[in-house]
Design a protein around this motif. Structure first.
Motif, mmCIF file in Angstrom:
data_model
loop_
_atom_site.group_PDB
_atom_site.id
_atom_site.type_symbol
_atom_site.label_atom_id
_atom_site.label_comp_id
_atom_site.label_asym_id
_atom_site.label_seq_id
_atom_site.Cartn_x
_atom_site.Cartn_y
_atom_site.Cartn_z
ATOM 1 N N ALA A 19 31.853 -38.406 18.304
ATOM 2 C CA ALA A 19 30.699 -38.997 17.648
ATOM 3 C C ALA A 19 30.719 -38.764 16.143
ATOM 4 O O ALA A 19 30.011 -39.409 15.403
ATOM 5 C CB ALA A 19 29.419 -38.445 18.244
ATOM 6 N N TRP A 20 31.528 -37.800 15.705
ATOM 7 C CA TRP A 20 31.563 -37.530 14.264
ATOM 8 C C TRP A 20 32.573 -38.384 13.490
ATOM 9 O O TRP A 20 32.664 -38.286 12.276
ATOM 10 C CB TRP A 20 31.901 -36.054 14.026
ATOM 11 N N ASN A 29 23.816 -47.848 12.520
ATOM 12 C CA ASN A 29 22.529 -48.349 12.069
ATOM 13 C C ASN A 29 21.901 -47.447 11.010
ATOM 14 O O ASN A 29 22.065 -46.242 11.030
ATOM 15 C CB ASN A 29 21.575 -48.459 13.255
ATOM 16 N N ARG A 47 9.698 -53.801 5.740
ATOM 17 C CA ARG A 47 10.228 -54.521 6.900
ATOM 18 C C ARG A 47 10.855 -55.846 6.488
ATOM 19 O O ARG A 47 11.890 -56.251 7.005
ATOM 20 C CB ARG A 47 9.125 -54.757 7.937
ATOM 21 N N ASN A 62 16.700 -49.996 11.144
ATOM 22 C CA ASN A 62 15.493 -49.747 11.947
ATOM 23 C C ASN A 62 14.408 -49.167 11.054
ATOM 24 O O ASN A 62 14.660 -48.217 10.331
ATOM 25 C CB ASN A 62 15.775 -48.756 13.062
ATOM 26 N N ILE A 64 10.979 -47.120 10.815
ATOM 27 C CA ILE A 64 10.016 -46.285 11.532
ATOM 28 C C ILE A 64 8.958 -45.815 10.539
ATOM 29 O O ILE A 64 9.179 -45.847 9.333
ATOM 30 C CB ILE A 64 10.672 -45.062 12.211
ATOM 31 N N ASN A 65 7.803 -45.424 11.056
ATOM 32 C CA ASN A 65 6.739 -44.927 10.188
ATOM 33 C C ASN A 65 6.543 -43.460 10.457
ATOM 34 O O ASN A 65 6.419 -43.047 11.603
ATOM 35 C CB ASN A 65 5.425 -45.657 10.475
#
Lengths: 334, 252, 508
Positions: A19-20, A29, A47, A62, A64-65
């Motif tokens: 994964a690295w 993302n 957005r 993505n 996010i708040n």
């Protein structure tokens, strides 16, 4: 069952190092952390721009708040604590520069590299049944009886409050300031007749202006502004040139990355940001919502935020609403 | 809810507690700015931020006092003495050791350790699996003896976890191996599952319950977690080993 | 004339919504999910709406509203399943339903009871919808009478009345719970001058206490602790027979249904109190007006109908203050308010100007949701009960995990969890000591409104309380508040009954 669990655990352990593996930016993302609530001005703006930006990248952005703290400090601290690799953007606005002097953020604002999308200009309006037809009439009446005319704006140290203060300083009039929780409640208060004057942004006020519920007296920017079904709103500067010493204090909505993000990641972000700003989608959205687009990045946007920071920080300090002196943070006087 | 007589006795104590709380609120509120300009607003008594806390504090003190008065009228001062005697009597210590009270401690321990211990520090999937496994097996097997043993075992695990985070051990380990807390949690899950299996293997009913618990504990977090993380794009509270792998698989 | 026009545009909107297959799919999905939420003890329609609020993020406003209102309607109705079949109200709203529903189920009439409540609930929702359509414009005009003084009195009244009605023991305990909520609401930077109150230098407290974690903690955690500690065993499920209701019984109960629906709308419209109270008040009225009050509690079908109709009618009632004043009428409506703001719709007196068709759209969605609920209820009744066969010791841990992820995912703040659990544990002790929990939550919701508006009102009037008596709405509110407090005082009660006796004698 147990075998399946053990097998899957072994798989997890084996895959973890993979994964690295590194690829060129952006290989996965991107997350944009908006420090203000969903549905608000900053949120919508971020957005829109990220949706356009991701069309020029292979990955998604993505949004996010993460709200809370002082002047969005919870979200800012979160975004800053992530790896400075360009995969975490922080959606913010001009109001975040007050986090420092209010004790929620221990750094000067220039640890961020900002990307400014734009903002909606502020204006000063009165209720439909108020006797004031022009800005001169209002200011003269306020000068005659200082602190008698009630003026609404969102709470202490907000951009609208700063605009109201600038009007007072530049024209010499004094209003009876009544703070509200935000722009919508202050406009509602004008509707019920609780206050006479209201200062909010054009984007927030346009429906009421067009519906004849409020009367626009002057834009708080150097230029006049054209509004559909309403005609031209003159600039308050025309009548009171003294305002130019204090105004404009404009909204600056956009996003930021920590300043020490690697060069190549920043270049990709600047490039896609510029492309996104040039799209018709963004332009139409800005026009429909009465936003003035900026598109500033790098040194240009840094200058804007430096000016905002020193203005906000010192004003709050003088109002006694700041807990940390701007001096200790190294913020110069405006 | 308790019966009426016991309720009134409890009211005396809760009423006093609330009255004290009310006084504390008032004592804090009087320290707030009452005059002078603050935040661009000219401050007078009626604009002060202290106004509302003062009002609330005063009302809490008042209603708390009224509650004590009502309860006293009904059960009298004798009741307070009774409660005092009960707290000192052996009946109280038996109550503290009876099974339903132990279940209460266990629920609280499991919840507190999950929320305050695991969620902020360990990969969400691992911590949720551990939480569900312990929670379900403690109570679902419905055996007071097993409950006690499992609870002790879990308490030992918590102690190891505390040592890891309260000493510099964790920072030290992070430099050597990736995700030390996650690996420890994985060890906890496996050892707890094996330990609990020891009690269940001889009894068919317990065996069945054990399997149900195991399956629910693994499936539910995976299902809910994946829904939130990848479909709703809600980042997990702490993203560690499992999420790194899932991320890798998801963006493959 | 205007009314006809409104009805016309109402049907246009209704058809527009119903002709979209995606809308219908989401509608049915959400209703079913709502029913499941309602039927599972510990999960309430409030939690359902709270969890779904995060989900509806990316949807457009009307789709999000369909989703959330359907959950709300379904959840309120779903609570009756568990209440009737196993004597555990799935939600607080269905508590009154259990009184007569369970005895009916014991007599083997569980299927009949569920069939009747399904129909009664649907009728209740539709009646309340009619109120939203027809009375909303009036209330909108009325709403411009509300300035800071009125908002303060209203908030204060909401807390007071919920404390009075929900208390299972002494009324004063309900008030204390409400005051505790108000205290929690004081924590954080004050909204007018930005002065930090009770923050103790903790940055996470600066922005104040969030409602959602308090809500989830206060309702969810005591339930989880209680069920596990007292080893609550859910009884064997009863056999269901006939689900389709007899038309005759429905027709015979029409007056009762209408009265209960009106009670529900009225209570829903009062800010701060909701479905749970509506069910009890309606049940109380039905019992008091019945010719055979002694049959209540022993399986009286009218009791079930009364509480179920009222709690569903409450949904529409709660929409009236929510949409017109921006004040939530019930806890799930408070969640809806948050969800609406997420989508850029700020309910309040301005809504008819800013989003002229929004109220009609909400009404249309309510109508669709109640129809979907009826259909789904008829199909689901047998299946949904099977969920309850999951042993509680497996079920509750999963619910605990849902509570954790639910209070985290709104706001993505781990601090919310640190808040939720202690609040939950304190509420567990409060519940055992006979304190109602609802006023505490309502206090947290309405506290900022009361605080901010009291001080602002005084700021505008420059320290004078006189406007309270000069403005008609605030005077009425003030008198109601005085009456509510006075009617709890023993000497006042004695006086009142003395007056009643005197009047009664004279009329004789």
């Amino acid at each position: 069952m147990k075998k399946i669990i053990i097998a899957s655990l072994v798989l997890v352990m084996a895959l973890a190092p993979l994964a690295w593996a590194k690829k060129s930016f952006p290989s996965r993302n991107i997350t944009a952390v908006v420090v203000w609530g969903a549905g608000g001005g900053t949120d919508t703006c971020v957005r829109i721009i990220t949706a356009e930006m991701q069309k020029f990248m292979d990955v998604n952005i993505n949004v996010i708040n993460k709200t809370g703290g002082v002047a969005g400090s919870v979200g800012m601290s979160h975004a800053y604590s992530q790896k400075h690799d360009g995969y975490t953007l922080c959606g913010l606005s001009e109001s975040n520069v007050t986090a420092g002097v209010q004790g929620g953020w221990d750094k000067k604002f220039d640890v961020w590299d900002t990307f400014i999308v734009g903002g909606s200009p502020d204006l000063i309006s009165v209720t439909a049944d108020a006797p004031y037809q022009t800005i001169q009439e209002l200011i003269e009446a306020a000068k005659k009886n200082p602190k008698s005319i009630k003026a609404a704006a969102s709470g202490a140290g907000s951009i609208h409050h700063l605009n109201l203060l600038a009007v007072e300083n530049g024209s010499g009039a004094q209003f009876h300031f009544i703070p509200y929780k935000g722009s919508a409640p202050s406009q509602n208060a004008a509707m019920t007749g609780e206050v006479t004057v209201v200062v909010t942004s054009l984007a927030e006020q346009q429906q009421l202006l067009r519906g004849g519920k409020l009367r626009a007296l002057g834009m708080l920017i150097p230029d006049s502004f054209e509004v559909a079904d309403l005609g031209t709103i003159p600039s308050a500067f025309d009548a009171y040139p003294g305002l130019s010493k204090y105004l404009p204090i404009s909204q600056a909505i956009g996003f930021a990355v920590p300043a020490d993000v690697p060069r190549e990641a920043k270049d990709v972000l600047v490039d896609t940001f510029n492309k996104a700003m040039a799209t018709d989608k963004v332009k139409t959205w800005a026009k429909e919502n009465y936003y003035l687009l900026s598109g500033k990045t790098g040194a240009e946007s840094k200058a804007v935020f430096d000016a905002l920071e020193s203005n906000f920080a010192w004003t709050l300090w003088e109002l006694g609403a700041a807990t940390v002196s701007p001096e200790t943070l190294g913020i110069p006087k405006p | 809810m308790m019966d009426k007589d016991r309720l009134r006795k409890a009211d005396i104590f809760s009423g006093i507690t609330f009255s004290v709380l009310g006084l504390y609120i008032i004592s804090q509120a009087v320290k707030m700015p009452m005059k002078g300009s603050w935040g661009g607003v000219h401050n007078v008594w009626y604009v002060s931020p202290a106004l509302f806390p003062l009002l609330v504090g005063a009302l809490i003190t008042l209603t708390g006092g009224l509650l004590v008065r009502t309860a006293m009228k009904e059960v009298g001062f004798e009741a307070v003495k009774q409660v005092g005697r009960y707290l000192l009597s052996p009946a109280f210590s038996t109550f503290l050791k009876q099974e339903s009270t132990i279940r209460f401690y266990a629920v609280i321990t499991v919840l507190v350790s999950f929320v305050f211990g695991f969620v902020p520090r360990v990969d969400f999937f691992l911590s949720a699996i551990a939480f569900l496994l312990v929670f379900i097996l403690l109570f679902y097997l419905e055996d007071a003896r097993i409950l006690m043993k499992l609870f002790r075992f879990y308490a030992c695990q918590l102690l190891i976890f505390l040592v890891l985070f309260l000493t510099p051990l964790h920072t030290l380990l992070t430099g050597i191996i990736p995700y030390p807390a996650d690996i420890l949690m994985l060890g906890f899950i496996l050892s707890f599952a094996l330990y609990a299996h020891g009690f269940c293997k001889k009894n068919d009913l317990l065996k069945k319950k054990y399997m149900t618990g195991l399956i629910v504990a693994v499936i539910a977090p995976l299902f809910i977690g994946i829904c939130f993380k990848y479909l709703l794009l809600v980042p997990m509270p702490f993203e560690g080993m499992v999420i790194a792998v899932l991320d890798y698989l998801w963006y493959l | 004339m205007i009314l006809l026009e409104r009805i016309g545009s109402f049907f246009t909107i209704l058809l527009g919504l119903a002709s979209e297959p995606l809308n219908l799919a989401i509608l049915f999905g959400s209703v079913v999910m709502g029913i499941l939420f309602g039927a599972m003890p510990g999960l309430t329609s409030t939690l359902g709406v709270a969890l779904l609020t995060a989900l509806t993020y990316g949807m457009d406003t009307s789709l999000a509203m369909i989703c959330l209102l359907a959950i709300y309607v379904g959840g309120t109705y779903g609570g009756s399943y568990a209440a009737i079949l196993i004597n555990i109200p799935g939600t607080a709203a269905a508590a009154a339903t259990a009184m007569d529903g369970y005895p009916l189920a014991c007599k083997g009439e569980g299927g009949r009871a569920i069939g009747l409540t399904t129909t009664a609930s649907a009728i209740g929702t539709i009646i309340s919808m009619l109120f939203v359509v027809s009375i909303s414009p009036l209330i909108s005009r009325f709403a411009l009478q509300f300035t800071s003084f009125e908002f303060f009195l209203l908030a204060f009244f909401g807390i007071l009345i919920s404390g009075t009605l929900t208390s299972p023991d002494l009324v004063i305990k309900g008030w204390i719970a409400g005051l505790l909520g108000l205290f929690l609401a004081c924590i954080g930077r004050d909204l007018l001058q930005f002065y930090p109150r009770f923050t103790y230098g903790i940055p996470d407290l600066e922005s104040g206490i969030e409602v959602v974690p308090v809500l989830i903690g206060a309702f969810g955690i005591p339930q989880i602790i209680g069920v596990i500690k007292d080893r609550f065993q859910i009884g064997k499920t009863q056999k269901l027979q006939r689900i389709l209701p007899e038309i005759g019984t429905v027709l015979k109960n029409i007056p009762a249904i209408i009265r209960s629906a009106l009670t529900g709308v009225g209570i829903g419209a009062v800010p701060g109190i909701g479905e749970d109270i509506a069910g009890w008040v309606s049940y109380g009225t039905a019992k008091n007006t019945s010719k055979h009050p002694e049959t209540f509690g022993k399986g009286e079908i009218q009791g079930v109908i009364a509480s179920e109709t009222a709690n569903n009618a409450c949904v529409g009632g709660a929409m009236i203050p929510l949409l017109n004043l921006g004040i939530p009428g019930s806890p799930p409506a408070a969640m809806l308010l948050g969800a609406l703001m997420l989508h850029g719709v700020t309910p309040g007196p301005m809504i008819t100007f800013e989003h002229p068709n929004f109220i009609l759209e909400v009404a249309a969605i309510l109508l669709l949701a109640s129809m979907a609920m009826w259909v789904a209820g008829m199909l689901l009744a047998k299946q949904v009960v099977k969920v309850l066969r999951i042993p509680t010791q497996v079920f509750m841990p999963v619910i605990a995990m849902l509570c954790v992820i639910g209070s985290y995912s709104l706001g993505l703040n781990i601090f919310n969890l640190y808040l939720m659990l202690p609040v939950g544990i304190i509420c567990y002790f409060l519940t055992t000591m006979g304190y109602p929990i609802a006023p505490l939550v309502i206090g947290v919701i309405l506290g900022p409104m009361a605080d901010e508006n009291l001080r602002r009102a005084l700021m505008v009037s420059e320290g004078s309380f006189l406007p309270v008596f000069q403005r008609p709405v605030s005077l009425i509110l003030f008198l109601i508040i005085v009456w509510t407090i006075a009617s709890q005082l023993p000497w006042f009660k004695r006086k009142l009954s003395a007056i009643k006796k005197a009047v009664f004698k004279q009329s004789l």
